[in-house]
Design a protein around this motif. Structure first.
Motif, mmCIF file in Angstrom:
data_model
loop_
_atom_site.group_PDB
_atom_site.id
_atom_site.type_symbol
_atom_site.label_atom_id
_atom_site.label_comp_id
_atom_site.label_asym_id
_atom_site.label_seq_id
_atom_site.Cartn_x
_atom_site.Cartn_y
_atom_site.Cartn_z
ATOM 1 N N ASP A 50 0.825 -1.203 0.000
ATOM 2 C CA ASP A 50 0.000 0.000 0.000
ATOM 3 C C ASP A 50 0.862 1.257 0.000
ATOM 4 O OD1 ASP A 50 -2.678 -1.256 0.240
ATOM 5 O OD2 ASP A 50 -1.853 -1.991 2.129
ATOM 6 N N ALA A 51 2.033 1.165 0.610
ATOM 7 C CA ALA A 51 2.961 2.305 0.613
ATOM 8 C C ALA A 51 4.379 1.786 0.833
ATOM 9 C CB ALA A 51 2.589 3.319 1.700
ATOM 10 N N ILE A 52 5.339 2.564 0.359
ATOM 11 C CA ILE A 52 6.756 2.212 0.480
ATOM 12 C C ILE A 52 7.459 3.366 1.192
ATOM 13 C CG2 ILE A 52 8.888 1.663 -0.765
ATOM 14 C CD1 ILE A 52 7.041 0.744 -3.107
ATOM 15 N N LEU A 53 8.083 3.062 2.319
ATOM 16 C CA LEU A 53 8.872 4.052 3.052
ATOM 17 C C LEU A 53 10.333 3.872 2.676
ATOM 18 C CD1 LEU A 53 7.211 3.615 6.577
ATOM 19 C CD2 LEU A 53 6.577 5.217 4.763
ATOM 20 N N LEU A 54 10.957 4.934 2.215
ATOM 21 C CA LEU A 54 12.305 4.819 1.647
ATOM 22 C C LEU A 54 13.282 5.791 2.284
ATOM 23 C CD1 LEU A 54 14.303 3.848 -0.587
ATOM 24 C CD2 LEU A 54 13.349 5.643 -2.056
ATOM 25 N N ASP A 55 14.321 5.217 2.921
ATOM 26 C CA ASP A 55 15.453 6.038 3.346
ATOM 27 C C ASP A 55 16.239 6.415 2.087
ATOM 28 O OD1 ASP A 55 17.208 7.339 4.999
ATOM 29 O OD2 ASP A 55 18.380 5.561 5.472
ATOM 30 N N PRO A 80 4.442 1.856 -11.785
ATOM 31 C CA PRO A 80 4.035 3.267 -11.900
ATOM 32 C C PRO A 80 3.035 3.717 -10.845
ATOM 33 C CG PRO A 80 4.071 2.215 -14.052
ATOM 34 C CD PRO A 80 4.269 1.123 -13.056
ATOM 35 N N GLY A 81 2.275 2.800 -10.264
ATOM 36 C CA GLY A 81 1.305 3.186 -9.257
ATOM 37 C C GLY A 81 1.838 3.167 -7.847
ATOM 38 N N ALA A 82 3.136 2.936 -7.659
ATOM 39 C CA ALA A 82 3.700 2.812 -6.319
ATOM 40 C C ALA A 82 3.580 4.124 -5.543
ATOM 41 C CB ALA A 82 5.160 2.389 -6.398
ATOM 42 N N ARG A 83 3.245 3.998 -4.255
ATOM 43 C CA ARG A 83 3.148 5.168 -3.365
ATOM 44 C C ARG A 83 4.397 5.194 -2.489
ATOM 45 N NH1 ARG A 83 -1.794 2.289 -2.615
ATOM 46 N NH2 ARG A 83 -3.564 3.215 -3.724
ATOM 47 N N VAL A 84 5.341 6.036 -2.846
ATOM 48 C CA VAL A 84 6.623 6.105 -2.141
ATOM 49 C C VAL A 84 6.645 7.340 -1.249
ATOM 50 C CG1 VAL A 84 9.129 6.237 -2.380
ATOM 51 C CG2 VAL A 84 7.779 4.942 -4.050
ATOM 52 N N ILE A 85 7.004 7.133 0.012
ATOM 53 C CA ILE A 85 7.225 8.227 0.963
ATOM 54 C C ILE A 85 8.700 8.191 1.343
ATOM 55 C CG2 ILE A 85 6.650 9.195 3.209
ATOM 56 C CD1 ILE A 85 3.969 7.726 3.039
ATOM 57 N N VAL A 86 9.431 9.251 1.073
ATOM 58 C CA VAL A 86 10.860 9.266 1.379
ATOM 59 C C VAL A 86 11.067 9.843 2.774
ATOM 60 C CG1 VAL A 86 11.501 9.463 -1.036
ATOM 61 C CG2 VAL A 86 11.247 11.528 0.333
ATOM 62 N N ILE A 87 12.101 9.307 3.440
ATOM 63 C CA ILE A 87 12.457 9.755 4.784
ATOM 64 C C ILE A 87 13.868 10.322 4.709
ATOM 65 C CG2 ILE A 87 12.792 9.069 7.174
ATOM 66 C CD1 ILE A 87 10.863 6.763 6.679
ATOM 67 N N THR A 88 14.014 11.597 5.061
ATOM 68 C CA THR A 88 15.314 12.247 4.942
ATOM 69 C C THR A 88 15.571 13.133 6.149
ATOM 70 O OG1 THR A 88 16.690 13.592 3.472
ATOM 71 C CG2 THR A 88 14.386 14.219 3.661
ATOM 72 N N ALA A 89 16.805 13.556 6.312
ATOM 73 C CA ALA A 89 17.187 14.387 7.449
ATOM 74 C C ALA A 89 16.621 15.796 7.295
ATOM 75 C CB ALA A 89 18.709 14.434 7.576
ATOM 76 N N HIS A 90 16.621 16.552 8.409
ATOM 77 C CA HIS A 90 16.083 17.910 8.374
ATOM 78 C C HIS A 90 16.808 18.777 7.357
ATOM 79 C CE1 HIS A 90 12.860 18.383 11.194
ATOM 80 N NE2 HIS A 90 13.525 17.767 12.175
#
Length: 408
Positions: A50-55, A80-90
């Motif tokens: 449902d979602a992908i969390l990516l460092d 193409p339909g992937a829901r990617v949420i990226v996690i990055t530093a401030h």
């Protein structure tokens, strides 16, 4: 959201991974962990998320986000339909913006709060397309088969061609040695097409009884072994292919096709390279097959030792990718602790040769393979002769003699 989510976290920090896993489990959701992009591609080939969390960084000392951006590009291209949420530093606002431009749906800054992370996921998973927006293209992954794994340049080129020609109505011929994954590539072409919702009609042209399906074929037909037909049968095939039918053919080579049939079946040829031309991909595939076998046979975790991976990349596999998959499955099944060492991955040569095209000249001699295996075993066991000999399945004396023969 009323139902449980299936989340993929791509994160190399085990502490962060464990914390995130606990968070999602307590919230009633499921989380799979990939410690690096390669492991993520393997999971994405087997499951929907449902979602992908990516460092955004996976190598010590790197903070540019280039690894994460490359991962986003690969995921979005394959799904193409992937829901990617990226996690990055401030300090990574620039990286977050680049990630959004590359196809990520949202971003989150470290250190994140649990409520913020869950809220981001809920928003992305529940978000609907804006009115008037074009629907997202259908992912290649799905009922038609998984994406094509491999980090080599030649496989990247194959994936690029599939993405380019898949959405068209052009007839495609997929060629290569038996066992390299020709049918997988053919199904990826179909999966990228407008007909992907319906499975193609699959016909083995060597079986006369299957020819009747040609009379009612619509949409896409997957034709196996047109190159095995004689001249008369090729002419009959050409006459029975209905106008408007898209043909995706699987063959050893197109050399034996009559010119008229070749024009009908092959607007473009996709040649699938053998493993000998992409040796690093053998390790990627072996890890993927090991995880599949581990799940099949109830092994919680399966790992390949560095020596095993060295051997996998070095030798020529009988039956290509298919033979590698069989060897890894056998090794996992026979493993007691889920650790696959060098001795466990030695290939078993088929009893009869494949009727496929003649084998090319071997990349190296048998003696070279033996030396590589001995070097790998010695490295794995830190030059402990007894343990290395046990891993190789030979006596200490035999190992000493072989080491002398190879100058080790």
């Amino acid at each position: 959201m009323s139902s449980a989510w299936n989340i993929l976290l791509i994160e190399d920090d085990p502490v962060v991974a464990r914390t995130t896993d606990i968070l999602f489990r307590l919230a009633g959701h499921h989380l799979d962990l990939a410690a690096d992009p390669g492991a993520a591609y393997s999971l994405l080939a087997r499951r929907r998320y449902d979602a992908i969390l990516l460092d955004m960084n996976f190598t010590a000392g790197r903070s540019s986000g280039e690894e994460g951006l490359a991962c986003i590009a690969r995921i979005v291209a394959d799904h193409p339909g992937a829901r990617v949420i990226v996690i990055t530093a401030h300090s990574g606002i620039r990286i977050a913006v680049a990630a959004m431009q590359a196809g990520a749906r949202d971003f989150l800054m470290k250190p994140w709060r649990k409520d913020d992370l869950l809220a981001k996921c809920a928003a992305v998973i529940g978000r609907r397309e804006m009115p008037g927006a074009s629907p997202a293209p259908r992912p290649v992954m799905g009922t038609t088969g998984p994406p094509l794994l491999g980090d080599s340049a030649v496989m990247a080129e194959v994936r690029a061609i599939v993405r380019r020609v898949g959405p068209t109505v052009a007839s495609i011929a997929v060629t290569g040695r038996s066992g390299v994954g020709r049918t997988l590539v053919a199904m990826a072409v179909h999966g990228a097409s407008g007909d992907a919702a319906a499975p193609p009609i699959r016909i083995d042209l060597r079986d006369a009884e299957q020819w009747g399906a040609l009379d009612r074929a619509q949409g896409t037909a997957l034709l196996r072994h047109p190159d095995r037909l004689d001249g008369v049968a090729q002419a009959r095939l050409l006459d029975r292919l209905l106008p408007g039918l898209r043909c995706i053919s699987v063959a050893d080579s197109l050399d034996g096709l009559a010119p008229a049939l070749r024009r009908r079946l092959c607007t473009l040829e996709i040649a699938v390279p053998p493993l000998a031309a992409r040796r690093d991909d053998a390790v990627v595939l072996a890890r993927h097959f090991a995880q599949i076998a581990g799940e099949t046979y109830g092994r919680a975790t399966v790992t390949l030792t560095p020596a095993a991976e060295a051997i996998i990349a070095a030798i020529d596999w009988p039956d290509e990718v298919r033979g590698l998959a069989a060897a890894i499955e056998r090794a996992v099944l026979l493993s007691d602790d889920g650790v696959i060492d060098a001795a466990a991955v030695r290939p078993v040569t088929p009893a009869t040769p494949s009727p496929a095209a003649p084998d090319p000249a071997p990349a190296f001699r048998l003696e070279d393979a033996e030396r590589l295996m001995i070097e790998a075993a010695l490295k794995e066991h830190r030059h402990n002769i007894s343990r290395a000999a046990d891993a190789l399945g030979i006596s200490r004396g035999t190992l000493y003699r072989r080491m002398a023969q190879h100058g080790l």
